[in-house]
Design a protein around this motif. Sequence first.
Motif, PDB file in Angstrom:
ATOM      1  N   THR A   1      40.578  64.463  28.688  1.00  0.00           N
ATOM      2  CA  THR A   1      39.983  64.533  27.355  1.00  0.00           C
ATOM      3  C   THR A   1      40.050  63.111  26.813  1.00  0.00           C
ATOM      4  OG1 THR A   1      40.930  66.733  27.172  1.00  0.00           O
ATOM      5  CG2 THR A   1      40.062  65.762  25.154  1.00  0.00           C
TER       6      THR A   1
ATOM      7  N   PHE B   1      54.515  68.623  36.469  1.00  0.00           N
ATOM      8  CA  PHE B   1      54.519  67.578  35.453  1.00  0.00           C
ATOM      9  C   PHE B   1      55.259  66.321  35.877  1.00  0.00           C
ATOM     10  CE2 PHE B   1      54.249  71.167  32.235  1.00  0.00           C
ATOM     11  CZ  PHE B   1      52.906  70.964  32.024  1.00  0.00           C
ATOM     12  N   LEU B   2      54.792  65.230  35.317  1.00  0.00           N
ATOM     13  CA  LEU B   2      55.607  64.027  35.251  1.00  0.00           C
ATOM     14  C   LEU B   2      56.408  64.155  33.952  1.00  0.00           C
ATOM     15  CD1 LEU B   2      55.953  61.122  36.548  1.00  0.00           C
ATOM     16  CD2 LEU B   2      54.570  60.328  34.633  1.00  0.00           C
TER      17      LEU B   2
ATOM     18  N   HIS C   1      37.907  70.170  23.023  1.00  0.00           N
ATOM     19  CA  HIS C   1      39.332  70.404  23.288  1.00  0.00           C
ATOM     20  C   HIS C   1      40.085  70.311  21.954  1.00  0.00           C
ATOM     21  CE1 HIS C   1      42.814  69.548  26.343  1.00  0.00           C
ATOM     22  NE2 HIS C   1      43.070  70.563  25.548  1.00  0.00           N
TER      23      HIS C   1
ATOM     24  N   GLY D   1      51.425  60.698  33.253  1.00  0.00           N
ATOM     25  CA  GLY D   1      51.429  62.112  33.660  1.00  0.00           C
ATOM     26  C   GLY D   1      50.027  62.573  34.027  1.00  0.00           C
ATOM     27  N   ASN D   2      49.055  62.262  33.184  1.00  0.00           N
ATOM     28  CA  ASN D   2      47.665  62.603  33.504  1.00  0.00           C
ATOM     29  C   ASN D   2      47.278  62.005  34.848  1.00  0.00           C
ATOM     30  OD1 ASN D   2      47.023  61.794  30.118  1.00  0.00           O
ATOM     31  ND2 ASN D   2      47.048  63.871  30.911  1.00  0.00           N
TER      32      ASN D   2
ATOM     33  N   ASP E   1      49.946  72.937  33.386  1.00  0.00           N
ATOM     34  CA  ASP E   1      49.706  73.507  32.047  1.00  0.00           C
ATOM     35  C   ASP E   1      48.403  74.313  32.031  1.00  0.00           C
ATOM     36  OD1 ASP E   1      48.569  70.972  32.555  1.00  0.00           O
ATOM     37  OD2 ASP E   1      48.406  70.450  30.435  1.00  0.00           O
ATOM     38  N   HIS E   2      47.447  73.933  32.873  1.00  0.00           N
ATOM     39  CA  HIS E   2      46.167  74.647  32.896  1.00  0.00           C
ATOM     40  C   HIS E   2      46.278  76.042  33.504  1.00  0.00           C
ATOM     41  CE1 HIS E   2      44.374  71.293  31.167  1.00  0.00           C
ATOM     42  NE2 HIS E   2      43.729  70.761  32.179  1.00  0.00           N
TER      43      HIS E   2
ATOM     44  N   LYS F   1      50.044  63.316  25.697  1.00  0.00           N
ATOM     45  CA  LYS F   1      49.314  62.403  24.824  1.00  0.00           C
ATOM     46  C   LYS F   1      49.582  62.720  23.373  1.00  0.00           C
ATOM     47  CE  LYS F   1      45.296  62.138  27.709  1.00  0.00           C
ATOM     48  NZ  LYS F   1      43.872  62.348  27.858  1.00  0.00           N
TER      49      LYS F   1
HETATM   50  P1  AMP Z   1      44.038  66.075  29.481  1.00  0.00           P
HETATM   51  O1  AMP Z   1      43.419  64.716  29.380  1.00  0.00           O
HETATM   52  O2  AMP Z   1      45.125  66.306  28.503  1.00  0.00           O
HETATM   53  O3  AMP Z   1      42.982  67.174  29.412  1.00  0.00           O
HETATM   54  O4  AMP Z   1      44.750  66.171  30.905  1.00  0.00           O
HETATM   55  C1  AMP Z   1      44.219  65.678  32.121  1.00  0.00           C
HETATM   56  C2  AMP Z   1      45.025  66.244  33.285  1.00  0.00           C
HETATM   57  O5  AMP Z   1      46.397  65.808  33.247  1.00  0.00           O
HETATM   58  C3  AMP Z   1      45.093  67.775  33.317  1.00  0.00           C
HETATM   59  O6  AMP Z   1      44.916  68.224  34.645  1.00  0.00           O
HETATM   60  C4  AMP Z   1      46.496  68.071  32.828  1.00  0.00           C
HETATM   61  O7  AMP Z   1      46.948  69.315  33.291  1.00  0.00           O
HETATM   62  C5  AMP Z   1      47.265  66.928  33.442  1.00  0.00           C
HETATM   63  N1  AMP Z   1      48.559  66.615  32.780  1.00  0.00           N
HETATM   64  C6  AMP Z   1      48.791  66.496  31.449  1.00  0.00           C
HETATM   65  N2  AMP Z   1      50.082  66.118  31.216  1.00  0.00           N
HETATM   66  C7  AMP Z   1      50.668  65.972  32.438  1.00  0.00           C
HETATM   67  C8  AMP Z   1      51.977  65.564  32.877  1.00  0.00           C
HETATM   68  N3  AMP Z   1      52.944  65.212  32.023  1.00  0.00           N
HETATM   69  N4  AMP Z   1      52.231  65.518  34.216  1.00  0.00           N
HETATM   70  C9  AMP Z   1      51.255  65.838  35.102  1.00  0.00           C
HETATM   71  N5  AMP Z   1      50.008  66.224  34.757  1.00  0.00           N
HETATM   72  C10 AMP Z   1      49.695  66.283  33.445  1.00  0.00           C
END
Ligand code: AMP
Length: 486
Positions: free
Chosen positions: A35, A280-281, A76, A43-44, A243-244, A290
């Motif tokens: 997003t 997760f990280l 989102h 983490g992302n 998380d998804h 974020k």
């Molecule tokens: P987002 O930009 O928030 O939609 O997330 C992009 C991707 O990063 C998605 O696949 C999330 O599930 C993943 N994600 C978000 N936070 C973490 C984290 N701390 N560790 C690993 N993956 C993450």
Amino acid sequence: MASAPLSFFNSLSRAIEPFSPADGHTARVYSCGPTVYNFAHLGNLRAYVFTDTLRRTLALKGYAVRHVINITDVGHLTSDADAGADKMELAAAGLGKDIWEVAAFYTHAFKRNLANLNILEPTLWSVATDHVPDMIAFAERIAADHCYEIDSGLYFDVSTVPDYGRLARTVSDEGESRIDPVTGKRNPQDFAIWRRSPPGEQRQMEWDSPWGRGAPGWHLECSVMSLKYLGPAPFDIHTGGIDHREIHHPNEIAQNQAYCGCTDSTPAFTGARFWMHNNFLVDRGGKMSKSAGGFTTLFSLIDAGVHPLAYRLLCLSAHYRSELEFSPEAVGAALTRLKRLVMTVERLAVASVAPSDPPSPAVARHIDRLDTALGEDLNTPVALTALDEFLADKRLSPDDRRAGLDAFDAALGLNLLRLTRPDLRLRPVTASISEDDIDTRLEARRQARASKDFAAADAGRDALVADGVEVMDGDPLGWEWRIMLD
Ligand code: AMP
Ligand code: ZN
């Protein structure tokens, strides 16, 4: 072509299952993308190192890969469960910027991060706002049997599909009631397909639809774009962070079931045969996120003098389904490990001639180990051990080494054949001293020592330390010096 078995953990069954593409040839993979209201945090980026490893493993197995990553630039909300404000609208308002500019800026930054990490470009980037008419058409097809309208828009009734939430195992309504609950929903898990703009309020991004002017719900884009570019359903693999697994993917599955008119929830009807999730990280504060702020970006790591491939190596050192703890020490250790690998490769006489095809039995054994490890649900820690053993094998010819390194680089993306020691010595942005300056002063110190003027040599060393440079006499890595971080 690699020959060890290939199997992946499928979140649908919570079991490891053998994998081959449905058509026997091309693996169709969809990864939920970022997003783009802020920089990606580390983490992302772990999520995309995971999908890149998946992709490279599929290629190692001889499959073609059609890979789609989406860019979420609309829809989102601050809660995954459809409550709160649109993250993009909020960020643009906070920055006092045009929302399209914000999206373009962070999309560009994200793509730079992927390039820094040597992550392969997807076959296709699909941008949510380019697909609003497709989303409206999808919603029109499911509206009559699966949706209802309330003041805030068109909602999906999760009781109209079999086994809603089967992927998550536990259906959570947390988040629904905590933030800005939507009045009029039939079930707490019901989610927005179309969010009508509130009367008198103009959003920066809004479109006309049969349900009024507004914007699509977040979950809709992934069902629509995965079906459009990878269909007919089911395609092979859908990925995302863990998380998804709780909200976003169960909602995508519900939409997919509604669209195909399916009457059961077997994988064939969820939209994808395999659903895979990276863990997760985390850092000392918990899951890096974020919205929580205080997160680390790849840019900040590079600014601190850490080569981005050290972060890639850190990711590979843990299995993607395990939590991985980030700390400056952990990434520092990964950088040391990467330096060691690069030095080993530099020391090996690698032939520049084209490697023999097929590789000799001596190198094939090492490639088999790599292949076996990655084939077992992407076991990258074991693959890294296979790399260490390959580099330590003294019986290999220069041609064998070249052939082996090609295979390991293709699968692990560490770029060992190209990286040099100077590449790894990034200059922290806060450093006030130049490399030429350091070299000149180190040379003067060497001469002082050679003429046994130890007082001058020590003074030279202290002066460098005062300027933030640690002199590393006798460093086993032969690194000589490094700029100290605050
Ligand atoms: P987002 O930009 O928030 O939609 O997330 C992009 C991707 O990063 C998605 O696949 C999330 O599930 C993943 N994600 C978000 N936070 C973490 C984290 N701390 N560790 C690993 N993956 C993450
Ligand atoms: Zn998605």
